[in-house]
Design a protein around this motif. Structure first.
Motif, PDB file in Angstrom:
ATOM      1  N   SER A 119       0.832  -1.209   0.000  1.00 15.87           N
ATOM      2  CA  SER A 119       0.000   0.000   0.000  1.00 15.87           C
ATOM      3  C   SER A 119       0.862   1.253   0.000  1.00 15.87           C
ATOM      4  N   LEU A 123       1.067   3.845  -3.268  1.00 22.59           N
ATOM      5  CA  LEU A 123       0.323   5.095  -3.113  1.00 22.59           C
ATOM      6  C   LEU A 123       1.025   6.337  -3.663  1.00 22.59           C
ATOM      7  N   ILE A 204      -4.807  -0.642  -5.575  1.00 23.01           N
ATOM      8  CA  ILE A 204      -3.983  -1.199  -4.506  1.00 23.01           C
ATOM      9  C   ILE A 204      -4.110  -2.717  -4.456  1.00 23.01           C
TER      10      ILE A 204
END
Length: 221
Positions: A119, A123, A204
């Motif tokens: 993650s 991101l 994700i």
């Protein structure tokens, strides 16, 4: 590969099968000199790596994102149970080394380390796409490229700081800047047509699935 006395930090980019073969060369180079080894190897389990090294070495899994370049990284850390108490001080020192390049989040399993690091690693790229879109929107409205870039980045930093300091739900901030039939809520209505939240979730989860597929199914020999 970085050397710090009795500490070794390994960096390998996927695919994991190639990285595992390279670790055999690293073992021949370092022997038993390194007592604590950090693995920054995405998609490779500690078990698979340990098969290529001495059983006396203590391994820590730590995966960071690109923001360590400016000492603002987010680093997921997994420390297995240590049965060699003589290494306690060295392990503590090893962790302090990482604190100089970002925020550490120590998790209780290697699987969770993979989830958190996937993650935090993806991101920055996803957020960059959003930032680019916001800059383009500002330019469309008549703001110069230079000012649009500065405006958007400052607003992102300010919004993140606001949420961190206030510790309120993210939705509260949206409610603060919207009003009945106002221009902001109309913009949000248009924004929601493109399902931005679903896109982030899918993005994700797709990255995480891809990382899982790269993991070796069998132990390295």
């Amino acid at each position: 590969m970085l050397n710090f006395g009795e500490i070794l930090i390994l960096f390998f980019s996927p695919p994991s099968s190639k990285a595992l073969s390279l670790t055999k060369n690293v073992k021949d180079f370092i022997g038993d000199k390194k007592k604590v080894i950090f693995s920054f190897c995405a998609g490779i389990s500690l078990e698979n790596l340990q098969n290529n090294f001495s059983k006396n070495q203590y391994w820590i899994k730590a995966i960071s994102n690109v923001n360590i370049e400016t000492n603002n990284g987010y680093i997921a850390v997994y420390k297995p149970e240590n049965n060699n108490k003589e290494l306690d001080d060295l392990i503590k020192f090893s962790i302090k080394l990482l604190q100089g390049v970002g925020k550490l989040n120590q998790v209780d399993s290697e699987n969770m380390c993979d989830i958190v690091s996937t993650s935090s690693g993806a991101l920055p790229a996803f957020i960059n796409v959003i930032i680019d879109g916001c800059i383009d929107g500002c330019i469309y409205g008549g703001i110069s490229k230079e000012m649009a870039r500065e405006l958007v980045l400052d607003v992102f930093i300010g919004t993140a700081s606001n949420l961190l300091e206030s510790k309120t739900p993210t939705s509260n901030l949206k409610q603060t800047v919207t009003s009945p039939s106002g221009v902001v809520i109309k913009g949000i209505k248009e924004f929601e047509k493109y399902a931005p939240r679903a896109a982030m979730i899918d993005g994700i989860s797709t990255v995480y699935d891809a990382i899982n597929k790269m993991k070796p199914n069998t132990k390295a020999k």
